[in-house]
Design a protein around this motif. Structure first.
Motif, mmCIF file in Angstrom:
data_model
loop_
_atom_site.group_PDB
_atom_site.id
_atom_site.type_symbol
_atom_site.label_atom_id
_atom_site.label_comp_id
_atom_site.label_asym_id
_atom_site.label_seq_id
_atom_site.Cartn_x
_atom_site.Cartn_y
_atom_site.Cartn_z
ATOM 1 N N ILE A 136 0.864 -1.184 0.000
ATOM 2 C CA ILE A 136 0.000 0.000 0.000
ATOM 3 C C ILE A 136 0.898 1.229 0.000
ATOM 4 C CG2 ILE A 136 -1.751 1.305 1.266
ATOM 5 C CD1 ILE A 136 -2.808 -1.394 2.295
ATOM 6 N N THR A 138 1.654 4.615 0.775
ATOM 7 C CA THR A 138 1.244 5.722 1.645
ATOM 8 C C THR A 138 1.761 7.053 1.119
ATOM 9 O OG1 THR A 138 3.153 5.470 3.088
ATOM 10 C CG2 THR A 138 1.160 4.262 3.690
ATOM 11 N N GLU A 140 1.573 8.247 -1.958
ATOM 12 C CA GLU A 140 0.533 8.866 -2.775
ATOM 13 C C GLU A 140 -0.541 9.509 -1.899
ATOM 14 O OE1 GLU A 140 -1.003 5.923 -5.456
ATOM 15 O OE2 GLU A 140 0.878 5.815 -6.587
ATOM 16 N N ILE A 141 -0.946 8.801 -0.874
ATOM 17 C CA ILE A 141 -1.984 9.305 0.030
ATOM 18 C C ILE A 141 -1.484 10.531 0.779
ATOM 19 C CG2 ILE A 141 -3.359 8.764 2.086
ATOM 20 C CD1 ILE A 141 -3.276 5.800 1.017
ATOM 21 N N ALA A 161 -7.765 8.829 5.036
ATOM 22 C CA ALA A 161 -7.684 8.286 3.671
ATOM 23 C C ALA A 161 -6.893 6.980 3.649
ATOM 24 C CB ALA A 161 -7.053 9.311 2.731
ATOM 25 N N LEU A 162 -5.835 6.912 4.443
ATOM 26 C CA LEU A 162 -5.039 5.685 4.526
ATOM 27 C C LEU A 162 -5.879 4.543 5.108
ATOM 28 C CD1 LEU A 162 -2.402 4.129 4.236
ATOM 29 C CD2 LEU A 162 -1.709 5.057 6.461
ATOM 30 N N GLU A 164 -9.102 4.276 5.027
ATOM 31 C CA GLU A 164 -10.093 3.898 4.011
ATOM 32 C C GLU A 164 -9.456 3.054 2.914
ATOM 33 O OE1 GLU A 164 -11.662 7.698 2.850
ATOM 34 O OE2 GLU A 164 -13.049 7.766 4.556
ATOM 35 N N THR A 165 -8.231 3.413 2.523
ATOM 36 C CA THR A 165 -7.529 2.639 1.497
ATOM 37 C C THR A 165 -7.252 1.228 1.983
ATOM 38 O OG1 THR A 165 -6.517 4.622 0.551
ATOM 39 C CG2 THR A 165 -5.420 2.531 0.104
ATOM 40 N N GLU A 168 -10.486 -0.638 1.895
ATOM 41 C CA GLU A 168 -10.884 -0.950 0.514
ATOM 42 C C GLU A 168 -10.060 -2.091 -0.066
ATOM 43 O OE1 GLU A 168 -10.611 2.670 -1.748
ATOM 44 O OE2 GLU A 168 -12.128 3.661 -0.517
ATOM 45 N N VAL A 169 -8.745 -2.017 0.124
ATOM 46 C CA VAL A 169 -7.862 -3.053 -0.409
ATOM 47 C C VAL A 169 -8.138 -4.387 0.280
ATOM 48 C CG1 VAL A 169 -5.438 -3.780 -0.601
ATOM 49 C CG2 VAL A 169 -6.074 -1.429 -1.127
#
Length: 191
Positions: A136, A138, A140-141, A161-162, A164-165, A168-169
């Motif tokens: 993942i 991080t 970019e986030i 946002a992290l 949530e990512t 989601e993943v």
């Protein structure tokens, strides 16, 4: 769900991981080891650089950053951790968090850390691919949500946002298939 806390003797991770049918591990480790190995922290580099005639920490840090063995040592430790986690339970889905490379690392005396973090993230991505672990990004986030140059950590919005990512993943990779089977008897571990 199991959240690990440092020095928590009540948690028996090995047993819990071994006994779980579908464990999920969120792996966030390595960057602090890397900073310790170079003998500095990003906050100290700027001051050490300005006082490099009087203080020799910057020269030591520069030497360690430029030595490929420094990064290799940290990556070897992560490799052992991945191997051990999967040896305990090869059904584990591991999600590894990369390191955030803040904008403040782009300025003159801080570039040594930027390059090291970029190399770390590349090495971690490669290691994740070798073990079929989900990486993942991080970085970019963090860059999307953190506009304060001096902030070395992802801000609150970036943290949300992290999270949530990660969810989601995790859902995309794990939960969707488990819901189809109508079973989830696993263990989620944050390490």
């Amino acid at each position: 769900m199991l959240f690990l806390k440092k020095d928590d003797a009540d948690i028996h991770l090995t047993t819990a991981l071994k006994d779980s049918k579908e464990p999920i591990v969120i792996y966030s480790s390595g960057v602090n080891n890397l900073m310790c190995d170079v003998g500095n922290k990003p906050f100290s580099v700027s001051k050490d650089y300005k006082d490099r005639g009087k203080r020799y920490n910057y020269d030591y840090t520069l030497e360690k950053v430029n030595n490929p063995n420094t990064l290799n040592k940290v990556m070897d430790g992560i490799d052992k951790n991945f191997y051990n986690l999967l040896s305990i339970n090869n059904r584990s889905d591991i999600f590894a968090l990369g390191s955030y490379n803040t904008a403040s690392l782009g300025s003159g005396d801080m570039k040594i850390f930027r390059d090291l973090i970029l190399a770390y993230n590349e090495s971690l991505t490669s290691l994740c691919n070798n073990y079929h672990i989900t990486y993942i990004n991080t970085n970019e986030i963090g860059n999307m949500y953190n506009k304060i140059k001096a902030n070395f950590h992802i801000n609150t919005k970036g943290g949300i946002a992290l999270a949530e990512t990660i969810l989601e993943v995790t859902y995309d990779k794990k939960m969707a298939s488990l819901i189809k089977k109508e079973e989830f008897t696993g263990l989620i571990v944050f390490y």
